[in-house]
Design a protein around this motif. Structure first.
Motif, PDB file in Angstrom:
ATOM      1  N   ARG A 150      92.345  -3.983  15.382  1.00 14.61           N
ATOM      2  CA  ARG A 150      92.715  -4.299  16.793  1.00 14.61           C
ATOM      3  C   ARG A 150      91.877  -4.150  17.714  1.00 14.61           C
ATOM      4  O   ARG A 150      90.976  -3.180  17.522  1.00 14.61           O
ATOM      5  N   ALA A 151      91.741  -5.041  18.726  1.00 10.74           N
ATOM      6  CA  ALA A 151      90.449  -4.845  19.592  1.00 10.74           C
ATOM      7  C   ALA A 151      90.580  -5.620  21.169  1.00 10.74           C
ATOM      8  O   ALA A 151      91.804  -6.196  21.384  1.00 10.74           O
ATOM      9  N   VAL A 152      90.070  -5.176  21.826  1.00  8.01           N
ATOM     10  CA  VAL A 152      89.750  -5.512  23.274  1.00  8.01           C
ATOM     11  C   VAL A 152      88.420  -5.801  23.673  1.00  8.01           C
ATOM     12  O   VAL A 152      87.528  -4.829  23.302  1.00  8.01           O
ATOM     13  N   THR A 153      88.065  -6.737  24.454  1.00  7.10           N
ATOM     14  CA  THR A 153      86.684  -7.124  24.805  1.00  7.10           C
ATOM     15  C   THR A 153      86.852  -6.627  26.358  1.00  7.10           C
ATOM     16  O   THR A 153      87.469  -7.417  27.156  1.00  7.10           O
ATOM     17  N   VAL A 154      85.588  -6.125  27.089  1.00  2.00           N
ATOM     18  CA  VAL A 154      85.814  -5.675  28.514  1.00  2.00           C
ATOM     19  C   VAL A 154      84.276  -6.256  28.875  1.00  2.00           C
ATOM     20  O   VAL A 154      83.377  -5.743  28.110  1.00  2.00           O
ATOM     21  N   ALA A 155      84.005  -7.163  29.912  1.00  2.00           N
ATOM     22  CA  ALA A 155      82.854  -7.279  30.431  1.00  2.00           C
ATOM     23  C   ALA A 155      82.342  -6.159  31.567  1.00  2.00           C
ATOM     24  O   ALA A 155      83.056  -5.891  32.596  1.00  2.00           O
ATOM     25  N   LEU A 156      81.337  -5.452  31.183  1.00  5.26           N
ATOM     26  CA  LEU A 156      81.116  -4.481  32.318  1.00  5.26           C
ATOM     27  C   LEU A 156      79.434  -4.798  32.575  1.00  5.26           C
ATOM     28  O   LEU A 156      78.629  -5.529  32.068  1.00  5.26           O
ATOM     29  N   PRO A 157      79.104  -4.444  33.851  1.00 10.88           N
ATOM     30  CA  PRO A 157      77.845  -4.557  34.522  1.00 10.88           C
ATOM     31  C   PRO A 157      76.809  -4.092  33.627  1.00 10.88           C
ATOM     32  O   PRO A 157      76.635  -3.075  33.182  1.00 10.88           O
ATOM     33  N   ALA A 158      75.590  -4.852  33.522  1.00 13.47           N
ATOM     34  CA  ALA A 158      74.539  -4.496  32.644  1.00 13.47           C
ATOM     35  C   ALA A 158      73.706  -3.070  33.194  1.00 13.47           C
ATOM     36  O   ALA A 158      73.850  -2.994  34.493  1.00 13.47           O
ATOM     37  N   GLY A 159      73.233  -2.453  32.463  1.00 12.47           N
ATOM     38  CA  GLY A 159      72.451  -1.315  33.207  1.00 12.47           C
ATOM     39  C   GLY A 159      73.505  -0.074  33.724  1.00 12.47           C
ATOM     40  O   GLY A 159      72.820   0.720  34.480  1.00 12.47           O
ATOM     41  N   GLY A 160      74.806  -0.153  33.531  1.00 15.13           N
ATOM     42  CA  GLY A 160      75.466   1.130  33.968  1.00 15.13           C
ATOM     43  C   GLY A 160      76.044   1.823  33.147  1.00 15.13           C
ATOM     44  O   GLY A 160      75.504   1.817  31.773  1.00 15.13           O
ATOM     45  N   GLU A 161      76.826   3.082  33.581  1.00 14.10           N
ATOM     46  CA  GLU A 161      77.272   3.962  32.608  1.00 14.10           C
ATOM     47  C   GLU A 161      78.820   4.015  33.014  1.00 14.10           C
ATOM     48  O   GLU A 161      79.151   4.106  34.107  1.00 14.10           O
ATOM     49  N   ASN A 162      79.786   3.948  31.919  1.00 15.24           N
ATOM     50  CA  ASN A 162      81.160   4.312  32.323  1.00 15.24           C
ATOM     51  C   ASN A 162      81.893   5.075  31.564  1.00 15.24           C
ATOM     52  O   ASN A 162      81.342   5.529  30.457  1.00 15.24           O
ATOM     53  N   ALA A 163      82.823   5.786  32.250  1.00 16.44           N
ATOM     54  CA  ALA A 163      83.508   6.856  31.424  1.00 16.44           C
ATOM     55  C   ALA A 163      84.738   6.283  30.849  1.00 16.44           C
ATOM     56  O   ALA A 163      85.525   5.539  31.586  1.00 16.44           O
ATOM     57  N   PHE A 164      85.399   6.517  29.763  1.00 16.57           N
ATOM     58  CA  PHE A 164      86.511   6.012  29.310  1.00 16.57           C
ATOM     59  C   PHE A 164      87.249   6.999  28.189  1.00 16.57           C
ATOM     60  O   PHE A 164      86.508   7.682  27.571  1.00 16.57           O
ATOM     61  N   ARG A 165      88.760   6.542  28.007  1.00 11.10           N
ATOM     62  CA  ARG A 165      89.093   7.203  26.910  1.00 11.10           C
ATOM     63  C   ARG A 165      90.295   6.251  26.219  1.00 11.10           C
ATOM     64  O   ARG A 165      90.138   5.318  27.083  1.00 11.10           O
ATOM     65  N   TYR A 166      90.835   6.296  25.175  1.00 17.90           N
ATOM     66  CA  TYR A 166      91.872   5.723  24.626  1.00 17.90           C
ATOM     67  C   TYR A 166      93.206   6.436  24.843  1.00 17.90           C
ATOM     68  O   TYR A 166      93.182   7.501  24.858  1.00 17.90           O
ATOM     69  N   LEU A 167      94.198   5.533  25.141  1.00  9.36           N
ATOM     70  CA  LEU A 167      95.635   6.103  25.329  1.00  9.36           C
ATOM     71  C   LEU A 167      96.353   5.543  24.582  1.00  9.36           C
ATOM     72  O   LEU A 167      96.665   4.221  24.702  1.00  9.36           O
ATOM     73  N   ALA A 168      97.098   6.128  23.725  1.00 10.21           N
ATOM     74  CA  ALA A 168      98.090   5.629  22.902  1.00 10.21           C
ATOM     75  C   ALA A 168      99.485   5.891  23.274  1.00 10.21           C
ATOM     76  O   ALA A 168      99.718   6.808  24.247  1.00 10.21           O
ATOM     77  N   ALA A 169     100.386   5.446  22.370  1.00 10.14           N
ATOM     78  CA  ALA A 169     102.131   5.717  22.755  1.00 10.14           C
ATOM     79  C   ALA A 169     102.117   7.232  22.528  1.00 10.14           C
ATOM     80  O   ALA A 169     101.646   7.735  21.654  1.00 10.14           O
ATOM     81  N   GLY A 170     103.017   7.625  23.615  1.00  4.92           N
ATOM     82  CA  GLY A 170     103.449   8.960  23.519  1.00  4.92           C
ATOM     83  C   GLY A 170     102.434   9.939  24.385  1.00  4.92           C
ATOM     84  O   GLY A 170     102.425  10.970  24.143  1.00  4.92           O
ATOM     85  N   ASP A 171     101.825   9.052  25.383  1.00  6.45           N
ATOM     86  CA  ASP A 171     100.759   9.878  26.105  1.00  6.45           C
ATOM     87  C   ASP A 171      99.680  10.668  25.233  1.00  6.45           C
ATOM     88  O   ASP A 171      99.198  11.635  25.470  1.00  6.45           O
ATOM     89  N   TYR A 172      99.300  10.041  23.916  1.00  5.62           N
ATOM     90  CA  TYR A 172      98.441  10.561  23.383  1.00  5.62           C
ATOM     91  C   TYR A 172      96.861  10.130  23.689  1.00  5.62           C
ATOM     92  O   TYR A 172      96.771   8.750  23.405  1.00  5.62           O
TER      93      TYR A 172
END
Length: 141
Positions: A100-122
């Motif tokens: 399973r996947a999702v594609t996100v378009a982000l500005p070139a040359g940037g830096e981003n913070a992220f995490r995954y969030l699953a069911a049950g607040d995991y």
């Protein structure tokens, strides 16, 4: 007489634990090619998860976040500073290859913070991210 498998095994084409199309992850020889491999001797092209795929475009980078279809169970979102940390904005959808996947378009040359969030607040991180900042994964585009 054909002695080689008609299947082409490309780098990263199989999920971890799989031995090819229709092949179980355990028991017996799965392919009898020139060098052969089995459950005890898997191919080098074993894919591990999670995965980040980057596709550079003009002025942006498309990042595809990929996870196995059933681990963790239930819906999973990618949540980060690019979507104001809103769950459900970028939910991973099933694909034909069993992931399973999702594609996100982000500005070139940037830096981003992220995490995954699953069911049950995991919450969980991307181990193959460009870095980690506290509890967040870091991604450079």
């Amino acid at each position: 007489m054909r002695r080689h498998s008609p299947h082409v095994f490309r780098k990263g084409s199989w999920r971890q634990g799989e031995l090819g199309p229709g092949r179980p992850a355990s028991g017996g020889r799965a392919w009898n090619g020139p060098r052969g491999w089995s459950a005890d001797n898997p191919p080098r092209a074993v894919r591990s998860f999670p995965i980040l795929e980057r596709t550079p475009r003009k002025n942006r980078t498309e990042v595809t976040f990929i996870l196995p279809a059933d681990t963790p169970p239930g819906p999973v979102s990618v949540v980060g500073d690019f979507n104001d940390w809103q769950p459900g904005t970028h939910t991973l959808a099933p694909r034909r290859d069993g992931t399973r996947a999702v594609t996100v378009a982000l500005p070139a040359g940037g830096e981003n913070a992220f995490r995954y969030l699953a069911a049950g607040d995991y919450w969980f991180n991307e181990e193959s991210a460009d870095g980690h900042d506290g509890v967040n994964s870091r991604l450079h585009t």
